[in-house]
Write an enzyme that holds these catalytic residues in place. Structure first.
Site, PDB file in Angstrom:
ATOM      1  N   SER A   1       0.849  -1.193   0.000  1.00 25.99           N
ATOM      2  CA  SER A   1       0.000   0.000   0.000  1.00 25.99           C
ATOM      3  C   SER A   1       0.883   1.241   0.000  1.00 25.99           C
ATOM      4  O   SER A   1       1.810   1.348   0.802  1.00 25.99           O
ATOM      5  CB  SER A   1      -0.874   0.014   1.244  1.00 25.99           C
TER       6      SER A   1
ATOM      7  N   GLY B   1      -8.962   3.223   7.567  1.00 24.03           N
ATOM      8  CA  GLY B   1      -8.853   4.680   7.648  1.00 24.03           C
ATOM      9  C   GLY B   1      -7.425   5.188   7.765  1.00 24.03           C
ATOM     10  O   GLY B   1      -7.108   6.239   7.228  1.00 24.03           O
TER      11      GLY B   1
ATOM     12  N   HIS C   1      -1.400  -1.694  -4.150  1.00 23.86           N
ATOM     13  CA  HIS C   1      -2.631  -1.437  -3.393  1.00 23.86           C
ATOM     14  C   HIS C   1      -2.842   0.075  -3.258  1.00 23.86           C
ATOM     15  O   HIS C   1      -2.003   0.784  -2.703  1.00 23.86           O
ATOM     16  CB  HIS C   1      -2.482  -2.088  -2.021  1.00 23.86           C
TER      17      HIS C   1
ATOM     18  N   GLY D   1       1.696  -1.627   4.315  1.00 25.74           N
ATOM     19  CA  GLY D   1       1.908  -0.202   4.066  1.00 25.74           C
ATOM     20  C   GLY D   1       3.102   0.314   4.830  1.00 25.74           C
ATOM     21  O   GLY D   1       4.213   0.415   4.297  1.00 25.74           O
TER      22      GLY D   1
ATOM     23  N   ASP E   1      -5.272   2.927  -1.751  1.00 32.48           N
ATOM     24  CA  ASP E   1      -6.324   3.141  -0.755  1.00 32.48           C
ATOM     25  C   ASP E   1      -7.093   4.418  -1.052  1.00 32.48           C
ATOM     26  O   ASP E   1      -6.608   5.521  -0.794  1.00 32.48           O
ATOM     27  CB  ASP E   1      -5.697   3.228   0.643  1.00 32.48           C
TER      28      ASP E   1
ATOM     29  N   MET F   1     -12.566   2.707   0.115  1.00 33.93           N
ATOM     30  CA  MET F   1     -13.211   2.947   1.415  1.00 33.93           C
ATOM     31  C   MET F   1     -14.096   4.169   1.234  1.00 33.93           C
ATOM     32  O   MET F   1     -13.778   5.274   1.684  1.00 33.93           O
ATOM     33  CB  MET F   1     -12.135   3.153   2.487  1.00 33.93           C
TER      34      MET F   1
ATOM     35  N   MET G   1     -10.297  -7.042   6.704  1.00 37.27           N
ATOM     36  CA  MET G   1      -9.543  -5.928   7.309  1.00 37.27           C
ATOM     37  C   MET G   1      -9.041  -6.367   8.687  1.00 37.27           C
ATOM     38  O   MET G   1      -9.823  -6.830   9.520  1.00 37.27           O
ATOM     39  CB  MET G   1     -10.441  -4.693   7.473  1.00 37.27           C
TER      40      MET G   1
ATOM     41  N   HIS H   1      -8.564  -0.341  -3.318  1.00 31.53           N
ATOM     42  CA  HIS H   1      -9.353  -0.609  -2.111  1.00 31.53           C
ATOM     43  C   HIS H   1     -10.194   0.638  -1.847  1.00 31.53           C
ATOM     44  O   HIS H   1      -9.684   1.660  -1.396  1.00 31.53           O
ATOM     45  CB  HIS H   1      -8.390  -0.906  -0.947  1.00 31.53           C
TER      46      HIS H   1
ATOM     47  N   MET I   1      -9.935   6.807  -0.035  1.00 33.92           N
ATOM     48  CA  MET I   1     -10.750   7.137   1.151  1.00 33.92           C
ATOM     49  C   MET I   1     -11.464   8.458   0.889  1.00 33.92           C
ATOM     50  O   MET I   1     -10.859   9.410   0.395  1.00 33.92           O
ATOM     51  CB  MET I   1      -9.852   7.312   2.377  1.00 33.92           C
TER      52      MET I   1
ATOM     53  N   GLY J   1      -3.008   4.164   8.128  1.00 43.14           N
ATOM     54  CA  GLY J   1      -1.905   3.211   8.149  1.00 43.14           C
ATOM     55  C   GLY J   1      -1.274   3.207   9.539  1.00 43.14           C
ATOM     56  O   GLY J   1      -1.588   4.057  10.386  1.00 43.14           O
TER      57      GLY J   1
ATOM     58  N   ASP K   1      -5.318  -6.905   5.230  1.00 38.29           N
ATOM     59  CA  ASP K   1      -4.888  -5.509   5.121  1.00 38.29           C
ATOM     60  C   ASP K   1      -4.965  -4.848   6.492  1.00 38.29           C
ATOM     61  O   ASP K   1      -6.045  -4.772   7.085  1.00 38.29           O
ATOM     62  CB  ASP K   1      -5.821  -4.794   4.123  1.00 38.29           C
TER      63      ASP K   1
HETATM   64  C1  DX5 Z   1      -6.001   1.117   6.057  1.00 31.17           C
HETATM   65  C2  DX5 Z   1      -5.642   0.798   4.635  1.00 31.17           C
HETATM   66  C3  DX5 Z   1      -4.428   0.016   4.510  1.00 31.17           C
HETATM   67  C4  DX5 Z   1      -3.196   0.680   5.073  1.00 31.17           C
HETATM   68  C5  DX5 Z   1      -2.365  -0.380   5.687  1.00 31.17           C
HETATM   69  O1  DX5 Z   1      -7.302   1.582   6.132  1.00 31.17           O
HETATM   70  O2  DX5 Z   1      -6.683   0.081   3.995  1.00 31.17           O
HETATM   71  O3  DX5 Z   1      -4.212  -0.448   3.194  1.00 31.17           O
HETATM   72  O4  DX5 Z   1      -2.426   1.347   4.131  1.00 31.17           O
HETATM   73  O5  DX5 Z   1      -1.312   0.219   6.332  1.00 31.17           O
HETATM   74  P1  DX5 Z   1      -0.447  -0.584   7.397  1.00 31.17           P
HETATM   75  O6  DX5 Z   1       0.206  -1.706   6.663  1.00 31.17           O
HETATM   76  O7  DX5 Z   1       0.497   0.431   7.884  1.00 31.17           O
HETATM   77  O8  DX5 Z   1      -1.407  -1.074   8.452  1.00 31.17           O
HETATM   78 ZN    ZN Z   2      -6.207  -0.904   2.079  1.00 32.65          ZN
END
Ligand code: DX5
Ligand code: ZN
Length: 219
Positions: A6, A139, A30, A194, A32, A65, A134, A63, A34, A141, A172
């Site tokens: 990510s 939301g 990946h 991520g 994200d 969200m 999840m 992904h 949002m 990282g 994830d």
């Molecule tokens: C969180 C995202 C993830 C995020 C993961 O809502 O969907 O993809 O980037 O980050 P890490 O690996 O730091 O948990």
């Molecule tokens: Zn994600």
């Protein structure tokens, strides 16, 4: 075993460079998305990532969200995304949405938040190409992996095995050297990482290391 880093924790003002930095050692990238409504954070939308989705050198793993995926998710597929994942909590008609995504040439992914069970996804049967479990609250990282999600990963693998198609199980959130083994053992085969990747000194080497650990522990 597929690695899909990510870029959420990368330098997003240099998005393409960051993607190019890891592409050679990644199976998918990946992204994200949002919207500041479905989750409290805001990242980027189709306008920003469309050139990456069109770029045939990368396989993008979007992904979403976002609220109203029924309206927006097919646009990502149409733009060239390899895989598009929406949240079951936000969708009005998950079966139709999966079929729309496939009709635009994308794999159809369906995600669940930590507080949601897999019943609604189970009801979609063979419409689904990937189940995203999840392992943090979506939301942000850099959060800690939720161990309680391991039984859900096992159940997702059972559902995937029941299908005639090649259904993937993605995890994830909080995935790193210390947690990836448990996920692989539980039956995940697609790993998002991520902060573990982008906060390391050598993102490419970290991806390779994570892949090696996951492959050793494959269920
Ligand atoms: C969180 C995202 C993830 C995020 C993961 O809502 O969907 O993809 O980037 O980050 P890490 O690996 O730091 O948990
Ligand atoms: Zn994600």
């Amino acid at each position: 075993m597929l690695m899909t880093p990510s870029v959420l924790n990368a330098d997003l003002s240099r998005l393409r460079e960051e993607v190019e930095r890891i592409a050679a050692v990644s199976d998918l990238i990946h992204l994200d998305v949002m919207d500041g409504h479905f989750v409290p954070n805001l990242t980027f939308g189709l306008t920003v990532i469309e050139p990456l989705l069109r770029d045939e050198r990368f396989r993008s793993d979007c992904h979403l969200m976002i609220d109203d995926p029924d309206r927006w998710a097919p646009e990502y597929a149409r733009a060239g995304a390899y895989s598009v994942t929406f949240h079951i909590e936000a969708a009005r008609d998950g079966a139709k949405l999966c079929s729309d995504l496939r009709s635009h040439g994308a794999r159809a992914g369906v995600a669940v938040k930590p507080g949601s069970n897999l019943d609604e996804i189970a009801a979609l049967g063979d419409s689904v190409d990937m189940i995203l479990v999840m392992t943090v609250e979506p939301g942000f990282g850099g959060q800690a992996f939720l161990d309680d999600m391991l039984p859900k990963i096992r159940r997702a693998r059972e559902l995937a095995s029941r299908s005639d198609g090649d259904v993937w199980v993605q995890v994830d959130g909080g995935i790193g050297a210390e947690t990836i083994e448990r996920c692989a053992e539980a039956g995940a085969n697609v790993f998002v990482a991520g902060s573990a990747v982008f906060r390391s000194d050598d993102p490419r080497a970290t991806i390779e290391k994570l892949r090696a650990v996951a492959e050793r522990r494959q269920a």
